[in-house]
Design a protein around this motif. Sequence first.
Motif, mmCIF file in Angstrom:
data_model
loop_
_atom_site.group_PDB
_atom_site.id
_atom_site.type_symbol
_atom_site.label_atom_id
_atom_site.label_comp_id
_atom_site.label_asym_id
_atom_site.label_seq_id
_atom_site.Cartn_x
_atom_site.Cartn_y
_atom_site.Cartn_z
ATOM 1 N N ASN A 794 1.993 2.834 6.410
ATOM 2 C CA ASN A 794 2.831 3.795 5.692
ATOM 3 C C ASN A 794 4.304 3.727 6.087
ATOM 4 O O ASN A 794 5.079 4.619 5.765
ATOM 5 C CB ASN A 794 2.324 5.226 5.933
ATOM 6 N N LEU A 795 4.672 2.710 6.837
ATOM 7 C CA LEU A 795 6.084 2.540 7.195
ATOM 8 C C LEU A 795 6.663 1.432 6.330
ATOM 9 O O LEU A 795 6.265 0.269 6.408
ATOM 10 C CB LEU A 795 6.208 2.177 8.684
ATOM 11 N N SER A 796 7.607 1.776 5.489
ATOM 12 C CA SER A 796 8.138 0.845 4.481
ATOM 13 C C SER A 796 9.003 -0.232 5.127
ATOM 14 O O SER A 796 9.923 0.082 5.893
ATOM 15 C CB SER A 796 8.972 1.626 3.461
ATOM 16 N N PRO A 797 8.727 -1.522 4.832
ATOM 17 C CA PRO A 797 9.579 -2.612 5.345
ATOM 18 C C PRO A 797 11.012 -2.514 4.828
ATOM 19 O O PRO A 797 11.943 -2.916 5.512
ATOM 20 C CB PRO A 797 8.879 -3.869 4.815
ATOM 21 N N LEU A 798 11.152 -1.977 3.611
ATOM 22 C CA LEU A 798 12.501 -1.816 3.066
ATOM 23 C C LEU A 798 13.329 -0.848 3.913
ATOM 24 O O LEU A 798 14.529 -1.042 4.100
ATOM 25 C CB LEU A 798 12.417 -1.312 1.627
ATOM 26 N N LEU A 799 12.669 0.238 4.405
ATOM 27 C CA LEU A 799 13.373 1.194 5.266
ATOM 28 C C LEU A 799 13.805 0.514 6.562
ATOM 29 O O LEU A 799 14.936 0.717 7.037
ATOM 30 C CB LEU A 799 12.457 2.386 5.574
ATOM 31 N N GLU A 926 -5.760 18.627 4.279
ATOM 32 C CA GLU A 926 -6.080 18.023 5.573
ATOM 33 C C GLU A 926 -6.290 16.519 5.434
ATOM 34 O O GLU A 926 -5.814 15.728 6.269
ATOM 35 C CB GLU A 926 -7.332 18.687 6.162
ATOM 36 N N LYS A 927 -7.019 16.104 4.391
ATOM 37 C CA LYS A 927 -7.288 14.674 4.178
ATOM 38 C C LYS A 927 -6.020 13.923 3.812
ATOM 39 O O LYS A 927 -5.795 12.795 4.246
ATOM 40 C CB LYS A 927 -8.335 14.520 3.065
ATOM 41 N N LEU A 928 -5.164 14.630 3.059
ATOM 42 C CA LEU A 928 -3.907 14.005 2.642
ATOM 43 C C LEU A 928 -2.995 13.775 3.835
ATOM 44 O O LEU A 928 -2.409 12.702 3.994
ATOM 45 C CB LEU A 928 -3.223 14.893 1.606
ATOM 46 N N TYR A 929 -2.863 14.799 4.726
ATOM 47 C CA TYR A 929 -1.981 14.677 5.896
ATOM 48 C C TYR A 929 -2.522 13.641 6.889
ATOM 49 O O TYR A 929 -1.754 12.966 7.571
ATOM 50 C CB TYR A 929 -1.825 16.035 6.587
ATOM 51 N N ALA A 930 -3.846 13.513 6.997
ATOM 52 C CA ALA A 930 -4.439 12.601 7.974
ATOM 53 C C ALA A 930 -4.422 11.154 7.510
ATOM 54 O O ALA A 930 -4.488 10.232 8.333
ATOM 55 C CB ALA A 930 -5.872 13.023 8.286
ATOM 56 N N ASP A 933 -2.455 6.115 3.878
ATOM 57 C CA ASP A 933 -2.023 5.868 2.503
ATOM 58 C C ASP A 933 -2.372 7.086 1.671
ATOM 59 O O ASP A 933 -3.512 7.253 1.223
ATOM 60 C CB ASP A 933 -2.730 4.616 1.944
ATOM 61 N N LYS A 934 -1.434 7.953 1.473
ATOM 62 C CA LYS A 934 -1.673 9.231 0.791
ATOM 63 C C LYS A 934 -1.895 9.025 -0.699
ATOM 64 O O LYS A 934 -2.566 9.836 -1.357
ATOM 65 C CB LYS A 934 -0.498 10.180 1.045
ATOM 66 N N PHE A 935 -1.359 7.905 -1.252
ATOM 67 C CA PHE A 935 -1.532 7.657 -2.680
ATOM 68 C C PHE A 935 -3.008 7.418 -3.017
ATOM 69 O O PHE A 935 -3.500 7.858 -4.060
ATOM 70 C CB PHE A 935 -0.691 6.441 -3.095
ATOM 71 N N CYS A 939 -5.272 9.467 -5.783
ATOM 72 C CA CYS A 939 -5.990 8.759 -6.846
ATOM 73 C C CYS A 939 -7.474 9.087 -6.821
ATOM 74 O O CYS A 939 -8.117 9.247 -7.862
ATOM 75 C CB CYS A 939 -5.773 7.231 -6.702
ATOM 76 N N GLU A 940 -8.030 9.186 -5.620
ATOM 77 C CA GLU A 940 -9.458 9.499 -5.494
ATOM 78 C C GLU A 940 -9.772 10.858 -6.101
ATOM 79 O O GLU A 940 -10.741 11.015 -6.851
ATOM 80 C CB GLU A 940 -9.850 9.469 -4.014
#
Length: 953
Positions: A794-799, A926-930, A933-935, A939-940
């Motif tokens: 979740n750490l963007s290479p562009l950043l 809770e599932k989203l924060y943990a 890949d939140k996307f 989607c699920e």
Amino acid sequence: MRQTEVEQVKKFQFFNLENIQDQRANGDPTAPTLNDIGISDGCGIGTKLFLSSQSKNLIYVYEANSIQGFFQPHNDSFRIMKCTKESRDGKLVTFGIDSENNQKSSYVKFWDPNTTDYQNMKPIKVILVNKVGQPLQNFNCFCIAKDLSAMAFGLQDGQILIFKAKSQNLMTMEFKDQVIQTDQEPIKSVHLSRHDQNLNLFCTTDSNIICFQNMQNRKKFSIPAGALFDLTAKGTLIGCPKDDTSTIVEYSDTKKEATWNVDGDKIEIRFFKQNYLIMLISPRQDKEQVDQSVQLTIFDLLNNYIAYYKKFEKIQRFIPVGDYLYVITQNNRGEKNLIRLTEKENTHKIEIFFKNNYFDVMYRFASNQSSDKTLLAEISRLHGDHLYDQHDFQGAIKQYINTAGILEPSYVIGKFLDVSHVDFLIQYLAALHHEKQADKNHTALLLNCYVKQKQITKLEEFLKESSFDSDLFDIDTAIKECRQLGHIDLALRLAKSRQKNEAYLSILIETNKDQNNKEQNRQDCKSALMYIKDEIQLDEKAQYLKEFGQQLMKAEPELCLEIIQNLVLLISMVQNLKKRVDTQKGIESISILTPEELKVWRYFNLSDEEIKKVFSITFGKPDEFLHLFVVNDEYLESYLKFLIENCKTLPNEKAIFHRYFEYHLEKYQLYYKDESKIAIRDTQLQSKEQGIMKLLENQENEKKYDKNHLLVLFKMYNFVPGIIFLLKKLQMREELLNFYISLKENNQIINLCSDYGREETNLWIQALKYFAKPENGAENYIEKVLVLVSSLENLSPLLILNILSKNKNVNFKLVKNYFTNKISKDKKQIDDCQKVVKEKMKKAADLRAEYKKLKTQAKVFQSTKCNCCDAILSLPSYHFLCGHSYHEHCIHTERACLLCPQDTQMFFKRKQEFIEASKETKPFKEKLYAAADKFDVICEYLGQGIISNQKAD
């Protein structure tokens, strides 16, 4: 007794004289006038005068300036006439002899004075005196009580004949008679006086005055005197002794009350209204000239002056009636004249007093009239001003004293501020305090006057008066003045006796504070501490310790600390008692105290009874004493350590721990700044640091302090170990990272990011920014950081590229491997995702085709047997989309196939779970924060239909 020999009796004309024009009744020329009758006696009731004529044996009624009529009270002889009251409800009483059938008897008759038919006048009550045929002999005088309860006859032989009603009065009830034998002298006058529920009898002879209690034989007193007497309005006897007719004497029923001196020989005396004595006085005879005139004098007994006087050629009779005094005079030609005297208004009297400067008489008169205090004070002021103008300062100050509480004191004080008048000023100020009309300024002025006159003895007597009663004067001002004037011992005694604790302690502590005598100051502070310990009330000890504690701690630290510690133990003891005892019932006895608690209780010299009110006292908190140690912080550590180790249930315990940490931090900082002896300093720093960290890391103390508060303290004093420890405890990782950055602890930065960077990717970003900056000189850590963050999805290479591109000191070779690996990994992931997408798309297309077929085409069921009983199908029958068919009597439900129940139940269960999940957002969050890949999580949930637009109920 009132004596007037030394005071000249003043004379006034306070009565108006009015000559009444004597007329004939109704213009009848035959009607008699005053000149036609011989008047022997007279009395009045209401507006009527009753004039008796013994020679004619008639009573004439005089009203409206004329004789209205007459009647004969007794057919044989008429002896005496009395009026019981001067008001309209009074009765006319006569005594005389009546003849009937040649027999004579003496009678007392009662007449109604309101009757107007005088020709047919009849008595309303007749009382036989003596037996029928035997009239009363030796008659000399007669009296009747105003309430008609009794009457008495004085006889020539010294006997007194009394007729007394058995109940109520002689008019309505039965009565009894009795005889009292006095001396052998003739009775000159008798008088009945009611006092203290008793009807007492006065009688006079030429030589004695005798009083009989309740008309019995027992004498109350017998005093040599005798002569002209009358009863006053209050029932006392007043008149002139035979041997001294210039002296007027008043007797109560037990003793001589007062005497007055009025010149002249008294001929007749009558009492008038409430306070006047009417006297006929014959002038002193001169050898060369004989004066036949007579003077009418009205003497005011209450105010001690002659209210009226006038000479007449001859006064035949004077008759007091109500508010008027009627005087019948006769000139040399024998002509009679009726005069009416009416008293003047009080305002006129006061005006006369003022014009003649008779202030003493005016004051006495106004006082006896129950005048307002303001008027009395004004009279005293005028009198004082008059005496002051005449330089009679002593007399003036006596009058000004009478104005205390009414007249503004500054009016008087201003007149006597001169040094030569200080003694008079002292008299006035002392009187103000005695009357409790002084304020603190008057107290200060009086004390200063005492000092200026060097009257220290009087000063002490003044302060000690009434045991220093604070109602006598302003106690605070008195203490202040004594202190300013240097009378320290007197000020201390005054403050202690009235329990002015603040003033007492202030005098003790501050008197020698600025002097060089440190030993004396120490002794004074010790005395102050003992006073707080033993004398001051339990609920006030903390108050005065907090107020004067810094000075006491500076001069006598050991004893001050001891008292504070015991007071804290007492506070802790009360807290424990509240847990052990029902506070509603309170504590009845000290027997409930433990030995340690009892020791604390006895330390303060407290009585056993005070334990009952201990729960009602609001004690202070231990941290409220901390400011006392500012002047002597050597004892602060001892106090704080004592609190932490000896008091387990401290109120405001966190404040104590915070101050304890701060104390050690202050010492830590002092050692840190001390560069004189580096080796010793480092040892002290290490020791102090270990002590602080040991206290901080002790898990038992964790709840006793506020971590955020301590964090601020550690930052203030730059205590690095404590900051790091608390930031970790508080999980403030970004702040901890910044703290490491400020210290340039690169390895600690890497370790922190490695431990918590996966959950908080921002830590890596901050660390990378720090390492990338050229001024930090840490470029060699960048490659290591990139290796560690390469596994973070979740750490963007562009950043990362954006951060590194801003710093020219970062070479591409440092980041080449990271981006090459990242691109390869991303390409592989894209390929895998595309493969999965194709499979899912194909499956979705097949499902859509099947769904469309079900919606648009009929399904043919070719089964001929029941899948339950295996018999030939017969109508009615049920067919399911799964391909199974059943008889109606073989199936139990219309909604589920018997051979496919698990698939059906699982379908409905999952659908219900999705519905319930759509209502509860917490698991989703809770599932989203943990998730890394939140996307994927979103989607699920969308794919399962859990997230949908639902209308609120």
